[in-house]
Structure formats: C-alpha cells, structure tokens
Design a protein around this motif. Structure first.
Motif, PDB file in Angstrom:
ATOM      1  N   LEU A   1       0.726  -1.686  -0.038  1.00  0.00           N
ATOM      2  CA  LEU A   1      -0.253  -0.094  -0.134  1.00  0.00           C
ATOM      3  C   LEU A   1       0.785   0.948  -0.101  1.00  0.00           C
ATOM      4  N   ALA A   2       1.564   1.119   0.651  1.00  0.00           N
ATOM      5  CA  ALA A   2       2.744   2.465   0.847  1.00  0.00           C
ATOM      6  C   ALA A   2       3.092   2.775   0.034  1.00  0.00           C
ATOM      7  N   ALA A   3       3.739   1.530  -0.570  1.00  0.00           N
ATOM      8  CA  ALA A   3       4.382   2.000  -2.650  1.00  0.00           C
ATOM      9  C   ALA A   3       3.989   2.573  -3.353  1.00  0.00           C
ATOM     10  N   ARG A   4       2.378   1.535  -3.204  1.00  0.00           N
ATOM     11  CA  ARG A   4       1.850   2.210  -4.524  1.00  0.00           C
ATOM     12  C   ARG A   4       0.888   3.475  -4.358  1.00  0.00           C
ATOM     13  N   ASP A   5       1.816   3.813  -2.581  1.00  0.00           N
ATOM     14  CA  ASP A   5       0.860   5.446  -2.593  1.00  0.00           C
ATOM     15  C   ASP A   5       2.353   6.411  -2.452  1.00  0.00           C
ATOM     16  N   ASN A   6       3.613   6.082  -2.918  1.00  0.00           N
ATOM     17  CA  ASN A   6       4.859   6.701  -3.506  1.00  0.00           C
ATOM     18  C   ASN A   6       5.276   6.419  -4.861  1.00  0.00           C
ATOM     19  N   GLY A   7       5.156   5.184  -5.174  1.00  0.00           N
ATOM     20  CA  GLY A   7       5.195   5.464  -6.856  1.00  0.00           C
ATOM     21  C   GLY A   7       6.141   4.673  -6.451  1.00  0.00           C
ATOM     22  N   VAL A   8       6.474   3.790  -5.711  1.00  0.00           N
ATOM     23  CA  VAL A   8       7.824   2.260  -5.769  1.00  0.00           C
ATOM     24  C   VAL A   8       7.358   1.693  -6.405  1.00  0.00           C
ATOM     25  N   PRO A   9       8.003   0.728  -7.252  1.00  0.00           N
ATOM     26  CA  PRO A   9       7.727  -0.780  -8.056  1.00  0.00           C
ATOM     27  C   PRO A   9       7.890  -1.495  -6.772  1.00  0.00           C
ATOM     28  N   PHE A  10       6.717  -2.511  -7.357  1.00  0.00           N
ATOM     29  CA  PHE A  10       6.841  -3.647  -5.468  1.00  0.00           C
ATOM     30  C   PHE A  10       5.940  -4.245  -6.459  1.00  0.00           C
ATOM     31  N   TRP A  11       8.294  -5.375  -6.163  1.00  0.00           N
ATOM     32  CA  TRP A  11       8.271  -7.040  -7.574  1.00  0.00           C
ATOM     33  C   TRP A  11       8.065  -7.844  -6.259  1.00  0.00           C
ATOM     34  N   VAL A  12       7.720  -8.481  -6.244  1.00  0.00           N
ATOM     35  CA  VAL A  12       7.901 -10.624  -5.847  1.00  0.00           C
ATOM     36  C   VAL A  12       8.056 -11.188  -6.714  1.00  0.00           C
ATOM     37  N   ALA A  13       8.991 -11.714  -5.491  1.00  0.00           N
ATOM     38  CA  ALA A  13       9.928 -13.412  -6.483  1.00  0.00           C
ATOM     39  C   ALA A  13       9.184 -13.931  -5.969  1.00  0.00           C
ATOM     40  N   MET A  14       8.797 -15.412  -7.087  1.00  0.00           N
ATOM     41  CA  MET A  14       8.209 -15.839  -7.131  1.00  0.00           C
ATOM     42  C   MET A  14       8.803 -17.680  -7.400  1.00  0.00           C
ATOM     43  N   PRO A  15       9.388 -18.733  -7.114  1.00  0.00           N
ATOM     44  CA  PRO A  15       9.367 -19.740  -7.970  1.00  0.00           C
ATOM     45  C   PRO A  15       8.186 -20.404  -8.568  1.00  0.00           C
ATOM     46  N   HIS A  16       8.500 -21.472  -9.202  1.00  0.00           N
ATOM     47  CA  HIS A  16       7.554 -22.546  -9.635  1.00  0.00           C
ATOM     48  C   HIS A  16       6.621 -22.998  -8.970  1.00  0.00           C
ATOM     49  N   SER A  17       6.794 -23.676  -7.426  1.00  0.00           N
ATOM     50  CA  SER A  17       7.136 -24.221  -6.685  1.00  0.00           C
ATOM     51  C   SER A  17       5.850 -23.298  -6.277  1.00  0.00           C
ATOM     52  N   THR A  18       5.701 -22.365  -5.807  1.00  0.00           N
ATOM     53  CA  THR A  18       5.098 -21.024  -5.008  1.00  0.00           C
ATOM     54  C   THR A  18       3.447 -21.108  -5.442  1.00  0.00           C
ATOM     55  N   LEU A  19       3.607 -21.124  -6.975  1.00  0.00           N
ATOM     56  CA  LEU A  19       2.315 -21.135  -8.010  1.00  0.00           C
ATOM     57  C   LEU A  19       1.068 -21.799  -7.112  1.00  0.00           C
ATOM     58  N   ASP A  20      -0.243 -21.237  -7.205  1.00  0.00           N
ATOM     59  CA  ASP A  20      -1.190 -22.512  -6.877  1.00  0.00           C
ATOM     60  C   ASP A  20      -2.449 -21.624  -7.895  1.00  0.00           C
ATOM     61  N   MET A  21      -2.371 -22.404  -9.141  1.00  0.00           N
ATOM     62  CA  MET A  21      -3.272 -22.040  -9.895  1.00  0.00           C
ATOM     63  C   MET A  21      -4.065 -22.645  -9.677  1.00  0.00           C
TER      64      MET A  21
ATOM     65  N   TYR B   1       4.210 -19.660 -17.033  1.00  0.00           N
ATOM     66  CA  TYR B   1       3.806 -20.757 -17.605  1.00  0.00           C
ATOM     67  C   TYR B   1       2.332 -21.733 -18.470  1.00  0.00           C
ATOM     68  N   PRO B   2       2.382 -21.804 -19.152  1.00  0.00           N
ATOM     69  CA  PRO B   2       1.481 -22.282 -20.321  1.00  0.00           C
ATOM     70  C   PRO B   2       1.016 -23.666 -19.702  1.00  0.00           C
ATOM     71  N   GLU B   3       1.860 -24.987 -19.445  1.00  0.00           N
ATOM     72  CA  GLU B   3       1.704 -25.947 -18.721  1.00  0.00           C
ATOM     73  C   GLU B   3       0.194 -25.935 -17.739  1.00  0.00           C
ATOM     74  N   ARG B   4       0.442 -24.285 -17.260  1.00  0.00           N
ATOM     75  CA  ARG B   4      -0.350 -24.430 -15.821  1.00  0.00           C
ATOM     76  C   ARG B   4      -1.358 -23.973 -16.459  1.00  0.00           C
ATOM     77  N   ALA B   5      -2.558 -24.024 -17.020  1.00  0.00           N
ATOM     78  CA  ALA B   5      -3.315 -23.006 -17.765  1.00  0.00           C
ATOM     79  C   ALA B   5      -4.559 -24.554 -17.045  1.00  0.00           C
TER      80      ALA B   5
END
Ligand SMILES: CSC[C@H]1O[C@H](OP(=O)(O)O)[C@H](O)[C@@H]1O
Length: 365
Positions: free
Chosen positions: A264-284, A361-365
C-alpha cells in the motif's frame, strides 16, 4: 552461503551416515550457528512447526526429506500417506509444502516398497537441486531491475531496496528468492543499500536477513516495520523486493504479515513492488487469495514475548506486552495483484495476472 570457508546449503544429507538430514536451527540465529541432525519424520515436522526451519521453498524441500526418513523405517503405502498428511499439516499457508509432498507421493506410490527409500531420497534431492537452480535464475531475472535503477543514478550512489521478512538462502535451499537479485547485483559491483524490515513478531528480517546480508558484505540497515512508509515518502526506497508463500492464478500474493502494508505504501509513493516467485509457490488452483488462502495463526506468545541475547550471551525470551493482555498472531497476509508491479520467476518476469503467469507457465493453464 559460505561460512568459515565452507559452502552450505540450508538442508543436506549427512555426509557420514548418508541418510540423516541436516538443517540450521534458524531459531538460534543470529546468535549461534547450530546444525541439527534430523533422524525421523516427526523431528522434521517439529522443526517446521517450530520454525527451526522456515521459508516457503525450504520447508517443502525439508518435508521431502522427512518423507525419505519415514520410508527408511516403513515404506508401506499406509505410512507414505500418513507421513505426507502429518507433514502437510505443519504449516498451512506456503503452497510449496503441499507441492513437495504431492511430488513425493507421485514419485513413490508406484514404486515397490523395497525401492521406496532410495527413490524418496532421490526425489527429495531432485526437489532440492531444482530449488537451487530456480533461485539462481530468479536472481538472473531480477538483476536487470536493479541495473536499470543503478543506471539512473550518479556513479556510486546506491540502489535502495526495501525487503520484508527473510527470502534469502535461509528461506530456500540456496541463493534465496527476493535476495537472489540482491546478491547477484552486489557481486556485480552495483552499489546497494538494503532496508531490512525487522518483521515482527518473529523478526526474520532483523535476525536472518540482516545476518545473511552482513556475512555477504551487502550494505544494509535494520528498520522497524513501521518505518517503511516514511522511508518511501522521503524517496529513500527505489524498489521493494519480497518473497512469497503462495501466488494465486490471478496474481494475488500471500507473504509474511506486513507485506500488504508495504505494498500500500509503495503504491501511494510510486515505488515499484516486485515479488520473487519460484514455480513451487504458484497455486493455480486458487484465484481469490483473500478468500481462499489459509492464513496461519501462530501462538500469541510470539507477539507478547521477544527472544534475544542477554549481556551474558544467553538467548532469553522476555515479555514485551502487558501481563494479562491477549494477543492475535496472523503469520501472513495477502497482497492483491493490483498492488504488485510484477513477479520475478525462474522463467523471467511477468505481470501479476493470469495472463502474465500463463505467458511463463503455459502448462499450468
Ligand atoms: C523464499 S520466500 C520465504 C517466505 O517465507 C517466510 O515465511 P516464514 O518465515 O514464516 O516461513 C516469509 O513469508 C518469506 O517471504
């Protein structure tokens, strides 16, 4: 990570006996470096429950070795199901735990009992090696973000990164996720300054991230969780880089409690907010993070008490809240995709959206 000249991972099989499992007791860091020897699946479950070992990708890898320990003593299908259920109940939010246990079940259920122990160790090792390469590549795909910021600065002026909790090599088998681009940028000579959120109540930032960065020589400063918005308002943060415990199909992000407030603070201040995600963390299988991701509720004493090292070197726990006051301790929160600038994965960067995720991750469709 190199410690006293030796390269360590966060989990490994004992070199002497070839079957027991070694981890760092992360509840003793940064005060003492203690290596635990786990010999039974229940010890693995205890280590995960008590956060002796923690970090979404790492608890998956360690749980996989817990299954291998169980198969050594009883390779029956009943025991396989029992140990996967027991380990799966240790922590509910990080999807990596379920992912790793499902991968172990798949690898073992069609194996003859007499081959299950060897197959379990092989699959656990494959999960660990996959995590190492995955996290290394997350660093490669996150590095350009830091290089682009550095290119806009005067020579020697540091790229200022804020991170929350610990998403370093202590949260993975090696390299880390959010810290992986930071390590690669530092090693490439890019000037950095990392604001390390202390990350109450377990202080994974102050205790673990600060310890990691200090050992690697990365300039940093520990800050109270409540300082992040102020730093952003005053132009002291160029980018926020965090890890995650579960990313949903539409890009909602579960992570350590307090992450949402930083977004929220990043959005309010125009700061890029990036999340590092390995494939094992994706829950489709999950779309709406707020509605569907189980948030772990941990013991209230983690809020009312604080662990630290006394002047005489003893690690002690002291009460920091008024006697008799109850406490509530949700361990994670969910940041909606709309507040996430993008996801850094082992396959590249993408928007926090279903289209973005399926593009990688097209195989996770
Ligand atoms: C590499 S992501 C690590 C992720 O896990 C942490 O949670 P915990 O320390 O409770 O296991 C935190 O949410 C980190 O971002």
């Amino acid at each position: 990570m190199r410690i006293d000249g030796r390269h360590y991972r966060s989990v490994w099989v004992d070199e002497e006996d070839g079957w027991s499992v070694r981890i760092f007791d992360q509840t003793r860091l940064p005060w003492t470096l203690e290596i635990l020897r786990l010999t039974e699946a229940e010890e693995v479950a205890h280590a995960i429950r008590t956060m002796q070992v923690r970090g979404a990708p790492l608890i998956g890898a360690v749980a996989a070795y817990g299954v291998a320990l169980a198969m050594r003593t009883d390779p029956s299908t009943a025991n396989l199901e029992r140990v996967c259920e027991a380990l799966g109940r240790t922590r509910p939010t990080a999807i990596n735990l379920r992912w790793a246990l499902e991968r172990m079940r798949t690898a073992l259920r069609n194996q003859p009992e007499e081959r299950r122990a060897a197959a379990a160790y092989a699959e656990a090792a494959a999960i660990a090696e996959d995590d190492v390469e995955t996290c290394r590549r997350i660093g490669e795909h996150g590095l350009p973000l830091l290089q682009e910021i550095a290119a806009r600065k005067a020579p020697g002026e540091p790229v200022k990164v804020l991170t929350h909790c610990n998403a370093g090599w202590l949260a993975t088998v090696d390299y880390g996720t959010a810290l992986s681009p930071i390590y690669q940028a530092h090693d490439a000579g890019i000037p950095l300054h990392v604001w390390v959120d202390e990350t109450r109540p377990r202080n994974q930032g102050a205790a673990l991230t600060a310890w990691e960065l200090g050992r690697h020589g990365v300039p940093h400063a520990v800050v109270a969780d409540n300082a992040g918005g102020h730093l952003m308002q005053h132009g002291e943060v160029d980018i926020v880089l965090v890890g995650t415990d579960r990313v949903t199909r539409r890009g909602d992000v579960a992570n350590k409690i307090g992450t949402y407030l930083k977004a929220l603070a990043a959005r309010d201040n125009g700061v890029p907010f990036w999340v590092a995600m390995p494939h094992s963390t994706l829950d489709m299988r999950v779309r709406d993070g707020l509605a569907e991701i189980p948030i772990e509720e941990r013991d209230a004493t983690e809020v009312t008490h604080l662990a630290g090292r006394a002047a005489d070197g003893r690690v002690v726990t002291v009460r920091v809240a008024a006697e008799g006051s109850p406490a509530v301790n949700p361990a994670f929160d969910v940041t909606p995709a709309r507040l996430v600038t993008g996801l850094i994965t082992e396959r590249g960067r993408c928007a926090a959206s279903e289209a973005g995720l399926l593009s990688l991750y097209p195989e996770r469709a």
